[in-house]
Design an enzyme around this catalytic site. Structure first.
Site, short mmCIF file in Angstrom:
data_model
loop_
_atom_site.label_atom_id
_atom_site.label_comp_id
_atom_site.label_asym_id
_atom_site.label_seq_id
_atom_site.Cartn_x
_atom_site.Cartn_y
_atom_site.Cartn_z
N ASN A 3 -43.29 22.03 -10.53
CA ASN A 3 -43.43 20.72 -10.29
C ASN A 3 -42.45 19.99 -9.44
OD1 ASN A 3 -43.06 18.07 -11.25
ND2 ASN A 3 -43.83 18.39 -13.29
N ASP A 36 -42.52 16.83 -8.73
CA ASP A 36 -42.49 15.19 -8.75
C ASP A 36 -41.03 14.80 -8.02
OD1 ASP A 36 -44.62 15.23 -10.21
OD2 ASP A 36 -43.43 14.97 -12.23
N HIS A 37 -39.86 15.45 -8.37
CA HIS A 37 -38.51 15.18 -7.78
C HIS A 37 -38.52 15.02 -6.37
CE1 HIS A 37 -37.95 13.72 -11.77
NE2 HIS A 37 -37.82 14.83 -12.32
N ARG A 41 -35.62 5.99 -0.72
CA ARG A 41 -35.26 5.15 0.54
C ARG A 41 -36.52 4.93 1.05
NH1 ARG A 41 -30.06 5.76 3.11
NH2 ARG A 41 -28.81 5.53 0.99
N HIS A 87 -46.98 14.92 -11.38
CA HIS A 87 -47.67 14.00 -12.53
C HIS A 87 -47.81 12.48 -11.82
CE1 HIS A 87 -46.10 12.18 -16.78
NE2 HIS A 87 -47.25 11.60 -16.28
N ARG A 113 -47.92 9.11 -12.57
CA ARG A 113 -47.60 8.20 -13.81
C ARG A 113 -48.32 7.23 -13.54
NH1 ARG A 113 -42.94 10.46 -17.07
NH2 ARG A 113 -43.12 8.35 -18.29
N ARG A 126 -43.81 6.15 -10.19
CA ARG A 126 -42.25 6.24 -10.05
C ARG A 126 -42.29 7.24 -8.90
NH1 ARG A 126 -39.66 7.80 -15.90
NH2 ARG A 126 -41.06 6.16 -16.52
N HIS A 127 -42.99 8.34 -8.95
CA HIS A 127 -42.43 9.38 -8.03
C HIS A 127 -43.72 9.75 -7.38
CE1 HIS A 127 -43.63 11.55 -11.62
NE2 HIS A 127 -42.46 11.48 -12.12
N GLU A 157 -50.60 16.54 -13.95
CA GLU A 157 -50.11 15.80 -15.24
C GLU A 157 -50.55 14.69 -15.52
OE1 GLU A 157 -45.94 16.10 -16.34
OE2 GLU A 157 -45.96 18.40 -15.97
N THR A 208 -38.30 10.78 -18.64
CA THR A 208 -39.35 11.91 -18.41
C THR A 208 -40.17 11.97 -19.78
OG1 THR A 208 -39.33 14.32 -18.06
CG2 THR A 208 -37.36 13.74 -19.38
N THR A 209 -41.10 12.79 -19.67
CA THR A 209 -41.96 12.94 -20.78
C THR A 209 -41.29 13.59 -22.15
OG1 THR A 209 -43.61 13.94 -19.19
CG2 THR A 209 -44.27 14.08 -21.61
N GLU A 238 -49.72 23.68 -23.62
CA GLU A 238 -48.40 23.86 -22.88
C GLU A 238 -47.43 23.39 -24.11
OE1 GLU A 238 -47.39 22.08 -19.12
OE2 GLU A 238 -45.19 21.95 -19.66
N HIS A 286 -40.68 22.16 -20.06
CA HIS A 286 -39.93 20.98 -20.05
C HIS A 286 -38.40 21.40 -20.32
CE1 HIS A 286 -38.61 16.81 -20.81
NE2 HIS A 286 -39.53 16.42 -20.13
N GLY A 287 -37.58 21.04 -19.50
CA GLY A 287 -36.10 21.31 -19.60
C GLY A 287 -35.64 22.70 -19.44
N GLY A 336 -39.78 22.02 -13.20
CA GLY A 336 -39.62 21.21 -12.01
C GLY A 336 -38.07 20.94 -11.83
N HIS A 337 -37.49 19.90 -12.45
CA HIS A 337 -36.15 19.29 -12.35
C HIS A 337 -34.93 20.44 -11.82
CE1 HIS A 337 -32.25 17.43 -13.06
NE2 HIS A 337 -32.71 16.53 -12.31
N1 PXP Z 1 -44.29 20.26 -18.15
C1 PXP Z 1 -44.74 18.83 -18.62
C2 PXP Z 1 -45.69 18.63 -19.38
C3 PXP Z 1 -43.92 17.91 -18.35
O1 PXP Z 1 -44.02 16.48 -18.33
C4 PXP Z 1 -42.70 18.07 -17.26
C5 PXP Z 1 -41.93 16.96 -16.60
O2 PXP Z 1 -42.71 16.50 -15.66
C6 PXP Z 1 -42.39 19.54 -17.10
C7 PXP Z 1 -43.27 20.38 -17.73
C8 PXP Z 1 -41.34 19.84 -16.28
O3 PXP Z 1 -40.24 19.56 -16.80
P1 PXP Z 1 -38.68 19.76 -16.23
O4 PXP Z 1 -38.68 18.80 -14.91
O5 PXP Z 1 -37.57 19.32 -17.07
O6 PXP Z 1 -38.61 21.18 -15.65
#
Ligand code: PXP
Length: 245
Positions: free
Chosen positions: A7, A9-10, A18, A43, A45, A49-50, A70, A100-101, A151, A190-191, A212-213
């Protein structure tokens, strides 16, 4: 073999800090693919935001692996998805105030709405994944709305420690087994981090992780290609260990 969707996004979060063009989420995605990611997740959104609309179109044109968009089940984003035609969409709940979600989607509470959404995506040959808690009622609902993939939300597992973490692990394990018995493909996300992903690999029903993160954070030290390789090594080593047992 469990595969890895990254992912990005970040990369966009950092770029937007910036208001310029760097780092570029599309370049980040391409480098993640070169390092072995089998899919790219972004994602879009509702508050943008990103990831911005243009990023999604550029990702669609550029990446060579699977694009997972997403999205919330809103009319505006549904129309964009049907125009972009990603390989799959992952339907998530979305609240403006959240960082976040936060939780899984309540598919069971709106069967007709999500069935219609699955149909609209399938019409365009887009696979549909629903982001849910690992509970039987939601898994049954995903079958009822013609989901291709579920998922399972790994957030509660990722945030827990000790005994509580193992309880969340067991919930994911039985949810994944049940979803597999229903004929669904199972993803986890997630996480997930460099320290908690190896244990998730013991759940053999997982086909893929969406991360992602943690990877983007690690990439600040190592570069994105090495960060993806480091995560893939954790997954592959854990799977090898499982196979020996
Ligand atoms: N899966 C879903 C459905 C999510 O919403 C997210 C966060 O955007 C992720 C996975 C990835 O989560 P993380 O950034 O914590 O790895």
């Amino acid at each position: 073999m469990i595969t890895l969707n990254v992912n990005i996004d970040h990369a966009a979060t950092l770029r937007n800090a910036r208001g310029g063009t760097e780092p570029c989420p599309v370049t980040t995605a391409v480098k993640a693919e070169i390092a072995g990611a089998t899919g790219i997740v972004c994602h879009l959104r509702e508050d943008r935001r990103h990831i911005k609309d243009r990023d999604v179109y550029r990702l669609r044109e550029t990446i060579q692996t699977r694009l997972d968009l997403e999205m919330a089940a809103s009319d505006e984003i549904i129309a964009i998805a049907r125009d972009v035609i990603p390989d799959l969409v992952t339907i998530v709940p979305e609240k403006r105030a959240e960082l976040t979600t936060e939780g899984g989607l309540d598919v069971a509470g709106s069967i007709e709405k999500f069935k219609k959404l699955s149909d609209m995506m399938h019409e365009k040959n887009i696979e549909v994944s629903y982001f849910i808690e690992p509970d039987q009622k939601q898994i049954d609902a995903c079958v009822a709305v013609n989901a291709d993939i579920v998922e399972l939300h790994t957030g509660a597992y990722s945030n827990a420690r000790g005994q509580k973490m193992m309880e969340e692990f067991e919930k994911l394990k039985s949810g994944a087994k049940y979803a597999k018995s229903c004929g669904l493909v199972i993803v986890g996300g997630h996480g997930l981090t460099y320290s908690n992903t190896a244990l998730m690999c013991q759940i053999r029903e997982f086909r893929e992780f969406s991360i992602g993160h943690s990877i983007l954070a690690h990439s600040v030290y190592t570069g994105i290609e090495q960060a993806v390789r480091d995560m893939l090594n954790i997954i592959h080593n854990a799977e090898c260990t499982n196979n020996i047992r």
